[in-house]
Design a protein around this motif. Structure first.
Motif, mmCIF file in Angstrom:
data_model
loop_
_atom_site.group_PDB
_atom_site.id
_atom_site.type_symbol
_atom_site.label_atom_id
_atom_site.label_comp_id
_atom_site.label_asym_id
_atom_site.label_seq_id
_atom_site.Cartn_x
_atom_site.Cartn_y
_atom_site.Cartn_z
ATOM 1 N N ALA A 154 0.851 -1.194 0.000
ATOM 2 C CA ALA A 154 0.000 0.000 0.000
ATOM 3 C C ALA A 154 0.885 1.242 0.000
ATOM 4 C CB ALA A 154 -0.894 0.006 1.228
ATOM 5 N N PRO A 155 0.423 2.336 -0.596
ATOM 6 C CA PRO A 155 1.226 3.566 -0.600
ATOM 7 C C PRO A 155 1.612 4.057 0.793
ATOM 8 C CG PRO A 155 -0.549 3.733 -2.190
ATOM 9 C CD PRO A 155 -0.806 2.472 -1.406
ATOM 10 N N GLY A 156 0.823 3.706 1.792
ATOM 11 C CA GLY A 156 1.145 4.135 3.147
ATOM 12 C C GLY A 156 2.235 3.328 3.818
ATOM 13 N N ASP A 157 2.630 2.231 3.221
ATOM 14 C CA ASP A 157 3.628 1.342 3.832
ATOM 15 C C ASP A 157 5.024 1.789 3.425
ATOM 16 O OD1 ASP A 157 4.961 -0.688 5.068
ATOM 17 O OD2 ASP A 157 3.735 -2.296 4.224
ATOM 18 N N SER A 158 5.456 2.918 3.978
ATOM 19 C CA SER A 158 6.714 3.531 3.550
ATOM 20 C C SER A 158 7.924 2.646 3.825
ATOM 21 C CB SER A 158 6.900 4.882 4.230
ATOM 22 O OG SER A 158 6.877 4.754 5.637
ATOM 23 N N GLN A 159 7.910 1.943 4.940
ATOM 24 C CA GLN A 159 9.066 1.135 5.291
ATOM 25 C C GLN A 159 9.290 0.007 4.288
ATOM 26 O OE1 GLN A 159 9.052 -0.138 9.359
ATOM 27 N NE2 GLN A 159 10.966 -1.271 9.192
ATOM 28 N N ARG A 160 8.227 -0.694 3.923
ATOM 29 C CA ARG A 160 8.382 -1.810 2.988
ATOM 30 C C ARG A 160 8.598 -1.317 1.554
ATOM 31 N NH1 ARG A 160 4.908 -3.990 6.892
ATOM 32 N NH2 ARG A 160 5.654 -5.976 7.734
ATOM 33 N N MET A 161 8.022 -0.172 1.208
ATOM 34 C CA MET A 161 8.306 0.388 -0.111
ATOM 35 C C MET A 161 9.784 0.734 -0.244
ATOM 36 S SD MET A 161 5.156 2.806 -1.379
ATOM 37 C CE MET A 161 5.429 4.047 -0.108
ATOM 38 N N ALA A 162 10.323 1.346 0.800
ATOM 39 C CA ALA A 162 11.743 1.694 0.772
ATOM 40 C C ALA A 162 12.603 0.445 0.677
ATOM 41 C CB ALA A 162 12.099 2.509 2.018
ATOM 42 N N ARG A 163 12.209 -0.582 1.378
ATOM 43 C CA ARG A 163 12.955 -1.835 1.329
ATOM 44 C C ARG A 163 12.945 -2.432 -0.086
ATOM 45 N NH1 ARG A 163 17.161 -4.845 2.881
ATOM 46 N NH2 ARG A 163 16.662 -7.064 3.090
ATOM 47 N N ALA A 164 11.785 -2.443 -0.721
ATOM 48 C CA ALA A 164 11.689 -2.982 -2.078
ATOM 49 C C ALA A 164 12.555 -2.181 -3.044
ATOM 50 C CB ALA A 164 10.235 -2.980 -2.534
ATOM 51 N N TRP A 165 12.544 -0.858 -2.893
ATOM 52 C CA TRP A 165 13.308 -0.003 -3.795
ATOM 53 C C TRP A 165 14.813 -0.186 -3.596
ATOM 54 C CZ3 TRP A 165 11.737 3.269 -7.687
ATOM 55 C CH2 TRP A 165 12.722 4.124 -8.222
ATOM 56 N N GLU A 166 15.262 -0.194 -2.331
ATOM 57 C CA GLU A 166 16.704 -0.286 -2.085
ATOM 58 C C GLU A 166 17.264 -1.631 -2.524
ATOM 59 O OE1 GLU A 166 16.828 0.508 2.107
ATOM 60 O OE2 GLU A 166 16.727 -1.617 2.675
ATOM 61 N N VAL A 167 16.482 -2.693 -2.391
ATOM 62 C CA VAL A 167 16.936 -4.003 -2.873
ATOM 63 C C VAL A 167 17.066 -3.995 -4.388
ATOM 64 C CG1 VAL A 167 16.256 -6.430 -3.128
ATOM 65 C CG2 VAL A 167 16.049 -5.299 -0.900
ATOM 66 N N LEU A 168 16.095 -3.385 -5.055
ATOM 67 C CA LEU A 168 16.152 -3.288 -6.515
ATOM 68 C C LEU A 168 17.352 -2.450 -6.951
ATOM 69 C CD1 LEU A 168 14.599 -4.083 -9.091
ATOM 70 C CD2 LEU A 168 13.343 -1.918 -8.879
ATOM 71 N N GLU A 169 17.585 -1.336 -6.265
ATOM 72 C CA GLU A 169 18.713 -0.470 -6.590
ATOM 73 C C GLU A 169 20.054 -1.176 -6.388
ATOM 74 O OE1 GLU A 169 18.898 3.536 -7.101
ATOM 75 O OE2 GLU A 169 17.608 2.366 -8.431
#
Length: 312
Positions: A154-169
């Motif tokens: 969900a857009p409100g789940d900032s912690q997991r969104m950041a985790r997904a992005w940093e792993v991809l990066e």
């Protein structure tokens, strides 16, 4: 104990901490926290950490052990909890792991996906970008690059969104693909897992009543003190249930009654998500469809004695 261990899982306000305390007291156990918010200092009332009186009745571990300025990942917690389990066994005690953070419990029992360590510059850049553009724009960017992970979050789940992005990066590979890999690092033990899943109406009433009690016994003072630290808004401790609403009240943005009502609703929503996860994702040895009460103890004690006496 033949390297036996108990897990007491349940949604917030289900009474799992009380059950864990009774079991630790009865069977010479050590209570090990598996709640992602209770590892931090600063908010013992708001995060419902055991009282000093309860902690005096049986050893408690991993409560209030990290400052609010730090981040406790599932891997970090798993390593700390595994060390506490080994220490308990060496002392001839029974580890009693208790909490409602499903990822923590799964990491301890089954291990974690083998995601490489993320370089700190990548981690910092990710959180800076999230802070600059906001959750919804960040979610849209994630959807462009990794639609599978974005669909899960969900857009409100900032912690997991950041985790997904940093792993991809850092790895040029979706977190979803890493999660397909075999898990590693779980603790080898004979597990007996109790899932405490009260009926929804009773659970919601307990959530409401407990939050009101938190406000009346000092939660506002805790929020005021932590807010004054000027912490990074992305830090996990600031996601504690009720923190955002009470901080808004202290900033003059909400009256207290509205802040409490919103925090109660957020708590009920979270309890519902926890219940769903535990019901469908946790392989429980037994499920108790009731709020914890002393009337349950005789039957539970009998089952635990049988478990501990069973030869592996």
């Amino acid at each position: 104990m033949n390297h036996s261990a108990l897990v007491i899982a349940g949604p917030t306000a289900s009474g799992k901490s009380g059950l864990a305390l009774r079991l630790a007291h009865e069977f010479g156990g050590v209570v090990i926290n598996a709640d992602s918010m209770q590892v931090y200092t600063g908010l013992p009332i708001l995060t419902a950490q055991p009282s000093m009186e309860d902690q005096a009745r049986a050893p408690h571990r991993l409560y209030g052990v990290l400052p609010p300025s730090e981040t406790c990942s599932a891997e970090r917690w798993r390593d700390m909890a595994a060390a506490e389990m080994r220490a308990a066994w060496e002392a001839g005690r029974l580890p009693v792991v208790v909490g409602g953070t499903g990822l923590y419990i799964r990491s301890l029992m089954e291990g974690l996906s083998p995601v490489p360590d993320i370089p700190e510059p990548v981690r910092a850049a990710t959180r800076q970008r999230l802070a600059e553009i906001g959750n919804r724009a960040f979610h849209a960017l994630l959807a462009e690059r990794d639609p599978e992970m974005a669909a899960r979050l969900a857009p409100g789940d900032s912690q997991r969104m950041a985790r997904a992005w940093e792993v991809l990066e850092a790895t040029d590979r979706s977190l979803a693909r890493w999660q397909d890999e075999p898990r590693i690092g779980g603790v080898a033990a004979r597990w007996h897992v109790i899932a405490l899943l009260p009926p929804r109406e009773r659970l919601y009433a307990a959530c409401d009543g407990r939050f009101q009690a938190m406000v009346e016994t000092g939660a506002l003072d805790e929020v005021r003190a932590v807010a004054a630290l000027g912490l990074d808004p992305a830090l996990p401790v600031l996601k504690a249930l009720g923190f955002r609403e009470l901080a808004a009240h202290l900033a003059g943005e909400l009256d207290l009654a509205t802040a409490i009502a919103l925090a109660r609703q957020a708590t009920r929503n979270y309890a519902k998500r926890q219940t769903t996860w535990l019901r469908h994702q946790l392989m429980a040895s037994e499920t108790i469809s009731a709020q914890f009460s002393e009337s349950l103890m005789a039957a539970i004690f009998l089952k635990i004695r049988r478990f501990l006496l069973t030869t592996p």
